[in-house]
Design an enzyme around this catalytic site. Structure first.
Site, short mmCIF file in Angstrom:
data_model
loop_
_atom_site.label_atom_id
_atom_site.label_comp_id
_atom_site.label_asym_id
_atom_site.label_seq_id
_atom_site.Cartn_x
_atom_site.Cartn_y
_atom_site.Cartn_z
N ARG A 239 -1.95 -26.37 -21.14
CA ARG A 239 -2.37 -27.59 -21.83
C ARG A 239 -3.16 -28.44 -20.83
O ARG A 239 -4.36 -28.32 -20.73
CB ARG A 239 -1.14 -28.33 -22.41
CG ARG A 239 -1.49 -29.48 -23.36
CD ARG A 239 -0.23 -30.14 -23.88
NE ARG A 239 0.56 -30.74 -22.82
CZ ARG A 239 0.48 -32.02 -22.45
NH1 ARG A 239 -0.31 -32.84 -23.08
NH2 ARG A 239 1.23 -32.49 -21.46
N TRP B 221 3.28 -20.61 -14.17
CA TRP B 221 2.69 -20.75 -12.83
C TRP B 221 3.52 -20.00 -11.79
O TRP B 221 3.00 -19.22 -11.00
CB TRP B 221 2.62 -22.24 -12.51
CG TRP B 221 1.81 -22.62 -11.32
CD1 TRP B 221 0.90 -21.85 -10.64
CD2 TRP B 221 1.81 -23.91 -10.67
NE1 TRP B 221 0.35 -22.57 -9.61
CE2 TRP B 221 0.88 -23.83 -9.61
CE3 TRP B 221 2.49 -25.10 -10.90
CZ2 TRP B 221 0.63 -24.92 -8.77
CZ3 TRP B 221 2.24 -26.19 -10.07
CH2 TRP B 221 1.31 -26.10 -9.02
N HIS C 206 15.70 -18.83 -18.11
CA HIS C 206 15.93 -20.28 -18.23
C HIS C 206 17.43 -20.57 -18.12
O HIS C 206 17.88 -21.68 -18.39
CB HIS C 206 15.45 -20.78 -19.59
CG HIS C 206 13.95 -20.75 -19.78
ND1 HIS C 206 13.07 -21.16 -18.81
CD2 HIS C 206 13.19 -20.38 -20.84
CE1 HIS C 206 11.82 -21.03 -19.27
NE2 HIS C 206 11.87 -20.55 -20.49
N THR D 167 7.02 -22.40 -15.51
CA THR D 167 7.39 -20.97 -15.52
C THR D 167 6.16 -20.07 -15.37
O THR D 167 6.14 -19.15 -14.55
CB THR D 167 8.11 -20.61 -16.85
OG1 THR D 167 8.98 -21.68 -17.20
CG2 THR D 167 8.86 -19.31 -16.73
N LYS E 10 9.28 -25.29 -19.67
CA LYS E 10 8.15 -26.22 -19.51
C LYS E 10 8.15 -26.95 -18.17
O LYS E 10 7.72 -28.10 -18.07
CB LYS E 10 8.09 -27.26 -20.66
CG LYS E 10 8.10 -26.66 -22.03
CD LYS E 10 6.95 -25.70 -22.22
CE LYS E 10 7.19 -24.80 -23.41
NZ LYS E 10 6.49 -23.52 -23.31
N SER E 11 8.67 -26.27 -17.16
CA SER E 11 8.66 -26.86 -15.82
C SER E 11 7.72 -26.12 -14.89
O SER E 11 7.71 -26.37 -13.69
CB SER E 11 10.08 -26.83 -15.24
OG SER E 11 10.94 -27.60 -16.03
P1 PAP Z 1 7.71 -21.89 -20.43
O1 PAP Z 1 8.89 -22.44 -19.68
O2 PAP Z 1 7.86 -21.97 -21.91
O3 PAP Z 1 7.30 -20.53 -19.97
P2 PAP Z 1 5.93 -23.36 -18.71
O4 PAP Z 1 4.91 -22.44 -18.17
O5 PAP Z 1 7.04 -23.75 -17.83
O6 PAP Z 1 6.47 -22.84 -20.12
O7 PAP Z 1 5.26 -24.73 -19.14
C1 PAP Z 1 3.95 -24.93 -19.51
C2 PAP Z 1 3.45 -26.09 -18.68
O8 PAP Z 1 3.00 -25.60 -17.41
C3 PAP Z 1 2.28 -26.77 -19.34
O9 PAP Z 1 2.32 -28.14 -18.89
P3 PAP Z 1 1.60 -29.34 -19.70
O10 PAP Z 1 2.06 -29.21 -21.11
O11 PAP Z 1 2.11 -30.59 -19.05
O12 PAP Z 1 0.15 -29.14 -19.51
C4 PAP Z 1 1.12 -25.99 -18.71
O13 PAP Z 1 -0.12 -26.65 -18.82
C5 PAP Z 1 1.60 -25.89 -17.28
N1 PAP Z 1 0.97 -24.80 -16.54
C6 PAP Z 1 0.68 -23.54 -16.99
N2 PAP Z 1 0.09 -22.83 -16.03
C7 PAP Z 1 -0.02 -23.64 -14.95
C8 PAP Z 1 -0.58 -23.46 -13.64
N3 PAP Z 1 -1.13 -22.32 -13.27
N4 PAP Z 1 -0.53 -24.52 -12.80
C9 PAP Z 1 0.03 -25.69 -13.16
N5 PAP Z 1 0.56 -25.92 -14.39
C10 PAP Z 1 0.54 -24.91 -15.27
#
Ligand code: PAP
Length: 295
Positions: free
Chosen positions: A258, A52, A104, A50, A47-48
């Protein structure tokens, strides 16, 4: 071992809390296969950012194979294009021309084959309070508001004790931080907030680090801007595949999108919770040189 009410088990292994499905590869730490020096490992605390980082690296590295307007990122979630080291790769011996994989794993638990070759590692971390809130919402949405394993307050307490998937977060970040200072040519250390502030700068930095810098011609064609736009939260969230698609395990792709904001924790945590965690983090990161902007 800690067992949460939803059946998730976290095992403490060499100082980190590893979720049970990921434990086997860590314990055996076997060489996955012969990595090429050109291979790329994307490492994140969950959730940092990934999703993106996977999209950015894929778009940058594969730009000569796939023109951006036909990018596989338009029809696939980035998790489907960049395999997970622990889940997808141990079982399969494969070696495409330039493999991008994600993990991770804490730095100290990476397979020796990654540490011993000249492949590049990109590490992305995020303000831990935003990471916590993002993970919290992920768990809530995953359960569709039922069967919540723990309350927000209980989960917060656990985080302060370092008990979270791949936690403690400070240990995870510090290991990569120190390694990136020792081996800057091998490990690039990035923060989600910095990418949000100036994505074009970091797209360029990533391309340079990964050994595929933009040519003058590409720059004049606004390739950097186009990659940033393709991988932006608003664009990725709006794609049909991310609105409707699912993983083979049934997870909906939209779980990974999100808000994508910096500082959202303020809407969910009290000032005293934040103050307590920030003090703890300051103690843990003391003298390392690693800091997070106060949000
Ligand atoms: P994971 O480690 O389980 O793969 P990960 O993608 O790191 O998850 O985390 C999801 C977060 O990245 C979400 O943050 P939020 O809950 O604070 O909204 C998600 O919205 C955010 N996220 C996903 N895609 C992007 C993007 N393209 N740019 C910026 N933030 C993004």
């Amino acid at each position: 071992m800690v067992e949460l009410k939803d059946g998730v088990r976290l095992y403490q292994y060499k100082g980190f809390w590893i979720p049970s499905p990921f434990l086997h590869p860590f314990i055996f730490n076997q060489p996955i296969f012969q990595l090429q020096d050109t291979d790329i490992v994307l490492s994140t605390f969950p959730k940092s950012g990934t999703t993106w980082l996977k999209a950015l690296a894929f778009a940058i590295v594969n730009r000569s194979h796939y023109p951006l307007k036909h990018s596989p990122l338009l029809t696939n979630n980035s998790h489907q294009l960049v395999p997970c080291l622990e889940r997808d790769l141990y079982a399969k011996i494969q070696s495409p021309p330039r493999l991008i994989m994600a993990t991770h794993s804490p730095y100290g638990l990476l397979p020796v084959s990654i540490l011993n070759c000249n492949c590049r590692i990109v590490y992305l971390c995020r303000n831990p309070l935003d990471q916590f809130v993002s993970h919290w919402h992920f768990r809530v949405r995953l359960r569709e508001q039922t069967l919540l394993p723990v309350s927000l307050e209980e989960a917060f307490e656990m985080m302060c004790n370092g008990v979270q998937s791949f936690g403690p977060i400070w240990g995870h970040m510090l290991e990569y931080w120190r390694a990136s200072i020792e081996q800057p040519e091998k490990i690039l250390f990035l923060k989600y907030e910095d990418l949000k502030e100036d994505i074009k700068f970091y797209v360029k930095k990533l391309a340079n680090f990964l050994g595929c810098p933009f040519s003058e011609e590409e720059e004049s064609q606004e390739m950097i801007k186009e990659i940033a736009k393709l991988c932006s939260f608003d664009n990725m969230k709006s794609l049909e595949v991310n609105k409707k698609g699912k993983f083979s395990n049934g997870f909906k792709n939209d779980l990974f999108f999100r808000k994508g904001e910096v500082g959202d924790w303020k809407k969910h945590l009290t000032p005293s919770m934040a103050e307590r965690f920030e003090k703890l983090l300051e103690e843990k990161l003391e003298e390392s040189g690693l800091t997070f902007k106060k949000l």
